[in-house]
Scaffold this motif. Structure first.
Motif, PDB file in Angstrom:
ATOM      1  N   GLY A 130      28.379 -26.556  -2.158  1.00  0.00           N
ATOM      2  CA  GLY A 130      29.826 -26.658  -1.953  1.00  0.00           C
ATOM      3  C   GLY A 130      30.613 -26.430  -3.233  1.00  0.00           C
ATOM      4  N   PRO A 131      30.363 -27.222  -4.299  1.00  0.00           N
ATOM      5  CA  PRO A 131      31.083 -26.987  -5.563  1.00  0.00           C
ATOM      6  C   PRO A 131      30.810 -25.608  -6.161  1.00  0.00           C
ATOM      7  CG  PRO A 131      30.095 -29.178  -5.530  1.00  0.00           C
ATOM      8  CD  PRO A 131      29.552 -28.438  -4.335  1.00  0.00           C
ATOM      9  N   THR A 132      29.577 -25.093  -5.974  1.00  0.00           N
ATOM     10  CA  THR A 132      29.253 -23.764  -6.511  1.00  0.00           C
ATOM     11  C   THR A 132      30.088 -22.688  -5.848  1.00  0.00           C
ATOM     12  OG1 THR A 132      26.969 -24.464  -6.946  1.00  0.00           O
ATOM     13  CG2 THR A 132      27.406 -22.097  -6.872  1.00  0.00           C
ATOM     14  N   LEU A 133      30.168 -22.745  -4.514  1.00  0.00           N
ATOM     15  CA  LEU A 133      30.996 -21.768  -3.805  1.00  0.00           C
ATOM     16  C   LEU A 133      32.469 -21.971  -4.121  1.00  0.00           C
ATOM     17  CD1 LEU A 133      29.238 -21.740  -0.310  1.00  0.00           C
ATOM     18  CD2 LEU A 133      29.191 -19.953  -2.053  1.00  0.00           C
ATOM     19  N   GLY A 134      32.884 -23.223  -4.324  1.00  0.00           N
ATOM     20  CA  GLY A 134      34.262 -23.478  -4.724  1.00  0.00           C
ATOM     21  C   GLY A 134      34.581 -22.833  -6.059  1.00  0.00           C
ATOM     22  N   LEU A 135      33.630 -22.903  -7.001  1.00  0.00           N
ATOM     23  CA  LEU A 135      33.819 -22.263  -8.302  1.00  0.00           C
ATOM     24  C   LEU A 135      33.871 -20.745  -8.158  1.00  0.00           C
ATOM     25  CD1 LEU A 135      34.018 -22.456 -11.370  1.00  0.00           C
ATOM     26  CD2 LEU A 135      31.512 -22.494 -11.459  1.00  0.00           C
ATOM     27  N   MET A 136      32.976 -20.193  -7.318  1.00  0.00           N
ATOM     28  CA  MET A 136      33.010 -18.748  -7.085  1.00  0.00           C
ATOM     29  C   MET A 136      34.348 -18.333  -6.475  1.00  0.00           C
ATOM     30  SD  MET A 136      29.188 -17.933  -5.601  1.00  0.00           S
ATOM     31  CE  MET A 136      29.636 -16.219  -5.299  1.00  0.00           C
ATOM     32  N   GLY A 137      34.827 -19.125  -5.506  1.00  0.00           N
ATOM     33  CA  GLY A 137      36.110 -18.822  -4.889  1.00  0.00           C
ATOM     34  C   GLY A 137      37.269 -18.958  -5.849  1.00  0.00           C
ATOM     35  N   THR A 138      37.060 -19.723  -6.913  1.00  0.00           N
ATOM     36  CA  THR A 138      38.099 -19.854  -7.941  1.00  0.00           C
ATOM     37  C   THR A 138      38.113 -18.647  -8.877  1.00  0.00           C
ATOM     38  OG1 THR A 138      37.888 -22.255  -7.898  1.00  0.00           O
ATOM     39  CG2 THR A 138      38.946 -21.290  -9.826  1.00  0.00           C
ATOM     40  N   LEU A 139      36.928 -18.232  -9.295  1.00  0.00           N
ATOM     41  CA  LEU A 139      36.833 -17.176 -10.311  1.00  0.00           C
ATOM     42  C   LEU A 139      37.074 -15.774  -9.746  1.00  0.00           C
ATOM     43  CD1 LEU A 139      33.749 -18.490 -12.340  1.00  0.00           C
ATOM     44  CD2 LEU A 139      36.182 -18.714 -12.897  1.00  0.00           C
ATOM     45  N   ILE A 140      36.616 -15.544  -8.509  1.00  0.00           N
ATOM     46  CA  ILE A 140      36.725 -14.188  -7.948  1.00  0.00           C
ATOM     47  C   ILE A 140      38.182 -13.718  -7.880  1.00  0.00           C
ATOM     48  CG2 ILE A 140      36.400 -12.817  -5.858  1.00  0.00           C
ATOM     49  CD1 ILE A 140      33.800 -14.349  -5.379  1.00  0.00           C
ATOM     50  N   PRO A 141      39.139 -14.511  -7.373  1.00  0.00           N
ATOM     51  CA  PRO A 141      40.523 -14.021  -7.310  1.00  0.00           C
ATOM     52  C   PRO A 141      41.214 -13.950  -8.671  1.00  0.00           C
ATOM     53  CG  PRO A 141      40.149 -15.858  -5.782  1.00  0.00           C
ATOM     54  CD  PRO A 141      39.004 -15.815  -6.714  1.00  0.00           C
ATOM     55  N   MET A 142      40.622 -14.588  -9.692  1.00  0.00           N
ATOM     56  CA  MET A 142      41.277 -14.602 -10.997  1.00  0.00           C
ATOM     57  C   MET A 142      41.301 -13.224 -11.644  1.00  0.00           C
ATOM     58  SD  MET A 142      42.430 -17.585 -11.384  1.00  0.00           S
ATOM     59  CE  MET A 142      42.884 -17.568 -13.108  1.00  0.00           C
ATOM     60  N   GLY A 143      40.292 -12.380 -11.307  1.00  0.00           N
ATOM     61  CA  GLY A 143      40.278 -11.034 -11.871  1.00  0.00           C
ATOM     62  C   GLY A 143      41.498 -10.232 -11.458  1.00  0.00           C
ATOM     63  N   PRO A 144      41.714 -10.043 -10.148  1.00  0.00           N
ATOM     64  CA  PRO A 144      42.933  -9.343  -9.711  1.00  0.00           C
ATOM     65  C   PRO A 144      44.201 -10.068 -10.140  1.00  0.00           C
ATOM     66  CG  PRO A 144      41.349  -9.486  -7.921  1.00  0.00           C
ATOM     67  CD  PRO A 144      40.829 -10.344  -9.023  1.00  0.00           C
ATOM     68  N   GLY A 145      44.152 -11.403 -10.206  1.00  0.00           N
ATOM     69  CA  GLY A 145      45.333 -12.164 -10.603  1.00  0.00           C
ATOM     70  C   GLY A 145      45.729 -11.871 -12.036  1.00  0.00           C
ATOM     71  N   LEU A 146      44.754 -11.850 -12.924  1.00  0.00           N
ATOM     72  CA  LEU A 146      45.046 -11.547 -14.329  1.00  0.00           C
ATOM     73  C   LEU A 146      45.501 -10.097 -14.506  1.00  0.00           C
ATOM     74  CD1 LEU A 146      42.093 -13.435 -16.064  1.00  0.00           C
ATOM     75  CD2 LEU A 146      44.494 -14.121 -15.953  1.00  0.00           C
ATOM     76  N   ALA A 147      44.878  -9.206 -13.731  1.00  0.00           N
ATOM     77  CA  ALA A 147      45.306  -7.805 -13.775  1.00  0.00           C
ATOM     78  C   ALA A 147      46.759  -7.673 -13.303  1.00  0.00           C
ATOM     79  CB  ALA A 147      44.387  -6.953 -12.921  1.00  0.00           C
ATOM     80  N   ALA A 148      47.092  -8.423 -12.247  1.00  0.00           N
ATOM     81  CA  ALA A 148      48.472  -8.391 -11.744  1.00  0.00           C
ATOM     82  C   ALA A 148      49.436  -8.981 -12.759  1.00  0.00           C
ATOM     83  CB  ALA A 148      48.554  -9.161 -10.430  1.00  0.00           C
ATOM     84  N   LEU A 149      49.010 -10.021 -13.478  1.00  0.00           N
ATOM     85  CA  LEU A 149      49.862 -10.605 -14.513  1.00  0.00           C
ATOM     86  C   LEU A 149      50.174  -9.594 -15.602  1.00  0.00           C
ATOM     87  CD1 LEU A 149      51.241 -13.080 -15.773  1.00  0.00           C
ATOM     88  CD2 LEU A 149      49.047 -13.652 -16.844  1.00  0.00           C
ATOM     89  N   GLY A 150      49.130  -8.821 -15.985  1.00  0.00           N
ATOM     90  CA  GLY A 150      49.357  -7.797 -17.005  1.00  0.00           C
ATOM     91  C   GLY A 150      50.317  -6.724 -16.539  1.00  0.00           C
ATOM     92  N   ALA A 151      50.322  -6.474 -15.209  1.00  0.00           N
ATOM     93  CA  ALA A 151      51.222  -5.453 -14.662  1.00  0.00           C
ATOM     94  C   ALA A 151      52.572  -6.034 -14.265  1.00  0.00           C
ATOM     95  CB  ALA A 151      50.570  -4.793 -13.454  1.00  0.00           C
ATOM     96  N   GLY A 152      52.739  -7.346 -14.433  1.00  0.00           N
ATOM     97  CA  GLY A 152      54.014  -7.971 -14.088  1.00  0.00           C
ATOM     98  C   GLY A 152      54.176  -8.253 -12.604  1.00  0.00           C
ATOM     99  N   ASP A 153      53.084  -8.209 -11.838  1.00  0.00           N
ATOM    100  CA  ASP A 153      53.138  -8.475 -10.393  1.00  0.00           C
ATOM    101  C   ASP A 153      52.921  -9.965 -10.157  1.00  0.00           C
ATOM    102  OD1 ASP A 153      53.028  -8.502  -7.669  1.00  0.00           O
ATOM    103  OD2 ASP A 153      51.409  -7.041  -7.473  1.00  0.00           O
ATOM    104  N   ILE A 154      54.009 -10.714 -10.128  1.00  0.00           N
ATOM    105  CA  ILE A 154      53.918 -12.163  -9.996  1.00  0.00           C
ATOM    106  C   ILE A 154      53.445 -12.583  -8.611  1.00  0.00           C
ATOM    107  CG2 ILE A 154      55.179 -14.328 -10.213  1.00  0.00           C
ATOM    108  CD1 ILE A 154      54.801 -12.831 -12.813  1.00  0.00           C
ATOM    109  N   ASN A 155      53.828 -11.850  -7.573  1.00  0.00           N
ATOM    110  CA  ASN A 155      53.446 -12.207  -6.207  1.00  0.00           C
ATOM    111  C   ASN A 155      51.922 -12.174  -6.025  1.00  0.00           C
ATOM    112  OD1 ASN A 155      56.084 -12.593  -5.365  1.00  0.00           O
ATOM    113  ND2 ASN A 155      56.356 -10.429  -4.830  1.00  0.00           N
TER     114      ASN A 155
END
Length: 214
Positions: A135-160
Motif C-alpha cells: 500500500g505505501p509503496t504504491l502510494g509513493l509510486m502514485g506520488t512520484l509518477i505525476p511529479m514528472g509531468p507536473g514539474l515539466a508543466a511548471l517549467g512551461a508555466g502551465d499551472i493547471n
C-alpha cells in the motif's frame, strides 16, 4: 533532461513512457486495495461481534475434565459440551476418535490437524500483510509518477497541469498510507486472536493425546 551521451534522448524518453504508463495500473490497484481494506474492516467487526472469548480458566478446567474422562465416549462428551470454538471441537473429537491408531500415528494426525488450523489463520493474515507492505509503496509510486509531468508543466508555466499532478500525487499518498495503516492494525488485532486460538488448541491437543495414551 537529456543525457549527453549517444542514445541518451532515447533512454530518457523510454523511461518516461514506462513510468507514465504505470499511472493507470497504480491508480487501479490502489482503488482495489481501498475496497479490500474496507471489506476486511467489515469482516473484522463481524468476527469480533461473533467471536467467543475463552477465558484461561475455561481451558484449565477443560484440561482437567479431559484427564478425568474414563472412556473415549466420555472424552468426546467432555469435548462436545466444552465452551470452545466449533473448529477446535472438531479437531479434538477427530483425535479422540482415533483410538485404533498407534501412538505415533495419532500424534502425526494431531500435528496435521494443528497445522491445518494454523494454515487457515495464516491465510487470513496474508491479505492484510500484503496490503500493509505494498500500500505505501504504491502510494509513493502514485506520488512520484505525476511529479514528472507536473514539474515539466511548471517549467512551461502551465499551472493547471501542475495542480492536477499534485492533486493526484497527494491523493495516492493518502490512499496508500491509509490503507497500509488500516491493514496493519487489522493484522495486529487478528494476530492476537489467532495466537490465543492456536495456543489454546495446542494445549487441548496435548491433553487429549496424553489421555489417549492410557
Amino acid at each position: 533532461m537529456v543525457l549527453n551521451i549517444p542514445g541518451g534522448e532515447f533512454l530518457t524518453g523510454s523511461l518516461d513512457v514506462i513510468s507514465q504508463s504505470l499511472t493507470i495500473p497504480v491508480l487501479v490497484i490502489l482503488l482495489i486495495i481501498v475496497i479490500i481494506s474496507i471489506i476486511t474492516l467489515g469482516g473484522v467487526i463481524a468476527e469480533y461481534t461473533s467471536r467467543r472469548k475463552v477465558p484461561v480458566g475455561t481451558i484449565r478446567d477443560l484440561i482437567y475434565d479431559i484427564n478425568r474422562a474414563d472412556s473415549v465416549e466420555s472424552l468426546k462428551n467432555v469435548i462436545t459440551s466444552a465452551k470452545i470454538p466449533k473448529s477446535q471441537k472438531k479437531a479434538l473429537i477427530e483425535i479422540a476418535s482415533s483410538s485404533e491408531l498407534g501412538v505415533e500415528s495419532r500424534e502425526a494426525l494431531a500435528r496435521k490437524l494443528f497445522e491445518f488450523e494454523e494454515e487457515k489463520t495464516m491465510d487470513s493474515l496474508q491479505k492484510t500483510d500484503i496490503i500493509t507492505r505494498i500500500g505505501p509503496t504504491l502510494g509513493l509510486m502514485g506520488t512520484l509518477i505525476p511529479m514528472g509531468p507536473g514539474l515539466a508543466a511548471l517549467g512551461a508555466g502551465d499551472i493547471n497541469t501542475l495542480a492536477t499532478s499534485l492533486t493526484v500525487a497527494f491523493n495516492t499518498t493518502i490512499v496508500g498510507i491509509g490503507s497500509g495503516a488500516l491493514c496493519y492494525v487489522i493484522g495486529k488485532v487478528r494476530s492476537g486472536w489467532y495466537d490465543r486460538y492456536l495456543s489454546d488448541l495446542d494445549a487441548l491437543i496435548d491433553a487429549v493425546l496424553d489421555r489417549m495414551k492410557r
